[in-house]
Design a protein around this motif. Structure first.
Motif, PDB file in Angstrom:
ATOM      1  N   VAL A  49      10.956  31.847  -4.483  1.00 45.60           N
ATOM      2  CA  VAL A  49      11.114  32.281  -3.106  1.00 45.60           C
ATOM      3  C   VAL A  49      12.588  32.209  -2.772  1.00 45.60           C
ATOM      4  N   SER A  50      13.145  33.337  -2.336  1.00 44.79           N
ATOM      5  CA  SER A  50      14.536  33.410  -1.906  1.00 44.79           C
ATOM      6  C   SER A  50      14.565  34.150  -0.576  1.00 44.79           C
ATOM      7  N   GLY A  51      15.030  33.456   0.450  1.00 49.72           N
ATOM      8  CA  GLY A  51      14.993  34.058   1.779  1.00 49.72           C
ATOM      9  C   GLY A  51      13.553  34.309   2.165  1.00 49.72           C
ATOM     10  N   ARG A  52      13.254  35.534   2.566  1.00 49.27           N
ATOM     11  CA  ARG A  52      11.882  35.899   2.949  1.00 49.27           C
ATOM     12  C   ARG A  52      11.123  36.556   1.806  1.00 49.27           C
ATOM     13  N   LEU A  53      11.757  36.652   0.626  1.00 52.39           N
ATOM     14  CA  LEU A  53      11.139  37.316  -0.515  1.00 52.39           C
ATOM     15  C   LEU A  53      10.526  36.327  -1.492  1.00 52.39           C
ATOM     16  N   THR A  54       9.405  36.720  -2.069  1.00 54.25           N
ATOM     17  CA  THR A  54       8.827  36.020  -3.219  1.00 54.25           C
ATOM     18  C   THR A  54       8.940  36.991  -4.382  1.00 54.25           C
ATOM     19  N   ILE A  55       9.666  36.573  -5.414  1.00 59.38           N
ATOM     20  CA  ILE A  55       9.951  37.426  -6.564  1.00 59.38           C
ATOM     21  C   ILE A  55       9.193  36.870  -7.762  1.00 59.38           C
ATOM     22  N   GLN A  56       8.311  37.674  -8.336  1.00 59.22           N
ATOM     23  CA  GLN A  56       7.534  37.241  -9.503  1.00 59.22           C
ATOM     24  C   GLN A  56       7.917  38.067 -10.720  1.00 59.22           C
ATOM     25  N   MET A  57       8.197  37.363 -11.819  1.00 56.98           N
ATOM     26  CA  MET A  57       8.497  38.003 -13.105  1.00 56.98           C
ATOM     27  C   MET A  57       7.175  38.209 -13.836  1.00 56.98           C
ATOM     28  N   ASP A  58       6.729  39.456 -13.911  1.00 61.42           N
ATOM     29  CA  ASP A  58       5.473  39.751 -14.595  1.00 61.42           C
ATOM     30  C   ASP A  58       5.679  39.896 -16.102  1.00 61.42           C
ATOM     31  N   GLU A  59       6.793  40.505 -16.494  1.00 56.31           N
ATOM     32  CA  GLU A  59       7.071  40.774 -17.912  1.00 56.31           C
ATOM     33  C   GLU A  59       8.553  41.071 -18.056  1.00 56.31           C
ATOM     34  N   CYS A  60       9.121  40.728 -19.203  1.00 51.61           N
ATOM     35  CA  CYS A  60      10.503  41.100 -19.521  1.00 51.61           C
ATOM     36  C   CYS A  60      10.532  41.506 -20.996  1.00 51.61           C
ATOM     37  N   ARG A  61      11.123  42.666 -21.281  1.00 48.37           N
ATOM     38  CA  ARG A  61      11.181  43.181 -22.654  1.00 48.37           C
ATOM     39  C   ARG A  61      12.605  43.626 -22.965  1.00 48.37           C
ATOM     40  N   TYR A  62      12.940  43.579 -24.243  1.00 48.49           N
ATOM     41  CA  TYR A  62      14.274  44.005 -24.692  1.00 48.49           C
ATOM     42  C   TYR A  62      14.143  44.736 -26.027  1.00 48.49           C
ATOM     43  N   PRO A  63      15.136  45.589 -26.356  1.00 42.14           N
ATOM     44  CA  PRO A  63      15.086  46.319 -27.634  1.00 42.14           C
ATOM     45  C   PRO A  63      15.137  45.344 -28.812  1.00 42.14           C
ATOM     46  N   THR A  64      14.213  45.470 -29.734  1.00 39.44           N
ATOM     47  CA  THR A  64      14.139  44.579 -30.887  1.00 39.44           C
ATOM     48  C   THR A  64      15.388  44.669 -31.758  1.00 39.44           C
ATOM     49  N   ALA A  65      15.886  45.860 -31.965  1.00 36.57           N
ATOM     50  CA  ALA A  65      17.043  46.061 -32.846  1.00 36.57           C
ATOM     51  C   ALA A  65      18.345  45.542 -32.245  1.00 36.57           C
ATOM     52  N   ASN A  66      18.443  45.480 -30.914  1.00 39.91           N
ATOM     53  CA  ASN A  66      19.678  45.044 -30.269  1.00 39.91           C
ATOM     54  C   ASN A  66      19.328  44.278 -28.992  1.00 39.91           C
ATOM     55  N   PRO A  67      18.984  43.000 -29.106  1.00 32.68           N
ATOM     56  CA  PRO A  67      18.522  42.220 -27.954  1.00 32.68           C
ATOM     57  C   PRO A  67      19.511  42.153 -26.795  1.00 32.68           C
ATOM     58  N   ALA A  68      20.798  42.244 -27.079  1.00 34.16           N
ATOM     59  CA  ALA A  68      21.790  42.133 -26.014  1.00 34.16           C
ATOM     60  C   ALA A  68      22.022  43.445 -25.275  1.00 34.16           C
ATOM     61  N   SER A  69      21.420  44.545 -25.757  1.00 35.06           N
ATOM     62  CA  SER A  69      21.760  45.846 -25.193  1.00 35.06           C
ATOM     63  C   SER A  69      21.150  46.122 -23.826  1.00 35.06           C
ATOM     64  N   ASP A  70      19.943  45.701 -23.561  1.00 36.70           N
ATOM     65  CA  ASP A  70      19.298  46.041 -22.295  1.00 36.70           C
ATOM     66  C   ASP A  70      18.068  45.186 -22.080  1.00 36.70           C
ATOM     67  N   GLY A  71      17.645  45.085 -20.857  1.00 39.93           N
ATOM     68  CA  GLY A  71      16.423  44.382 -20.524  1.00 39.93           C
ATOM     69  C   GLY A  71      15.613  45.212 -19.551  1.00 39.93           C
ATOM     70  N   TYR A  72      14.289  45.130 -19.684  1.00 44.58           N
ATOM     71  CA  TYR A  72      13.376  45.842 -18.809  1.00 44.58           C
ATOM     72  C   TYR A  72      12.430  44.789 -18.235  1.00 44.58           C
ATOM     73  N   ALA A  73      12.390  44.646 -16.928  1.00 45.49           N
ATOM     74  CA  ALA A  73      11.538  43.624 -16.329  1.00 45.49           C
ATOM     75  C   ALA A  73      10.569  44.251 -15.346  1.00 45.49           C
ATOM     76  N   HIS A  74       9.313  43.815 -15.424  1.00 45.22           N
ATOM     77  CA  HIS A  74       8.327  44.229 -14.430  1.00 45.22           C
ATOM     78  C   HIS A  74       8.276  43.123 -13.385  1.00 45.22           C
ATOM     79  N   LEU A  75       8.579  43.490 -12.144  1.00 46.35           N
ATOM     80  CA  LEU A  75       8.627  42.526 -11.047  1.00 46.35           C
ATOM     81  C   LEU A  75       7.634  42.904  -9.966  1.00 46.35           C
ATOM     82  N   THR A  76       7.117  41.889  -9.289  1.00 48.74           N
ATOM     83  CA  THR A  76       6.343  42.080  -8.074  1.00 48.74           C
ATOM     84  C   THR A  76       7.054  41.278  -7.000  1.00 48.74           C
ATOM     85  N   ILE A  77       7.510  41.971  -5.953  1.00 46.05           N
ATOM     86  CA  ILE A  77       8.272  41.333  -4.889  1.00 46.05           C
ATOM     87  C   ILE A  77       7.527  41.520  -3.575  1.00 46.05           C
TER      88      ILE A  77
END
Length: 145
Positions: A49-77
């Motif tokens: 909970v930050s301010g008036r928001l509740t932020i939930q991390m449902d899933e986070c994925r990254y490219p297997t070949a290059n973990p540092a290159s990008d991240g994809y997160a499914h959020l419910t706010i």
């Protein structure tokens, strides 16, 4: 000539990127009215909970070949609403955010911004969190199910 180029592009197989599911991710939260920011590390299924928001991390994925290159997160706010029972509010965002392109799928809110920084990967250190959260920021344990 153009027809040959178009046919060549259509015939080329689409390269699917292989991704790995991360145990969690790191987000950044901004209150546009006060200028306050916070980096939030969440495990999969965990919410903060930050301010008036509740932020939930449902899933986070990254490219297997290059973990540092990008991240994809499914959020419910969700946002706490004045006329809601038990303090829960309506979802203001539910979907995937891409770290490298935060505007691609952004939280549309007049006061708050939330974006993904990266997923937690084995080769990157976890976020060094500050002392326990203030009264208006609390961490909620992961939900089972």
């Amino acid at each position: 000539m153009r027809l040959a180029l178009v046919l060549a592009l259509i015939a080329a197989p689409a390269a699917a990127e292989e991704v790995t599911s991360a145990p969690g991710g790191i987000l950044r939260w901004l209150d546009k009215m006060t200028g306050e920011t916070a980096d939030i590390e969440l495990s999969r299924g965990q919410a903060a909970v930050s301010g008036r928001l509740t932020i939930q991390m449902d899933e986070c994925r990254y490219p297997t070949a290059n973990p540092a290159s990008d991240g994809y997160a499914h959020l419910t706010i969700t946002e706490k609403g004045a006329g809601t029972e038990n303090g829960t509010g309506a979802a203001v965002f539910s979907g995937w955010m891409v770290a490298s392109s935060p505007a691609l799928s952004a939280l549309e809110h007049p006061r708050y911004d939330v974006w993904v920084l990266r997923c937690l990967t084995p080769d990157q250190p976890q976020l060094e969190l500050p002392p326990p959260p203030a009264e208006d920021e609390e961490i909620i344990a992961p939900q089972e199910g």
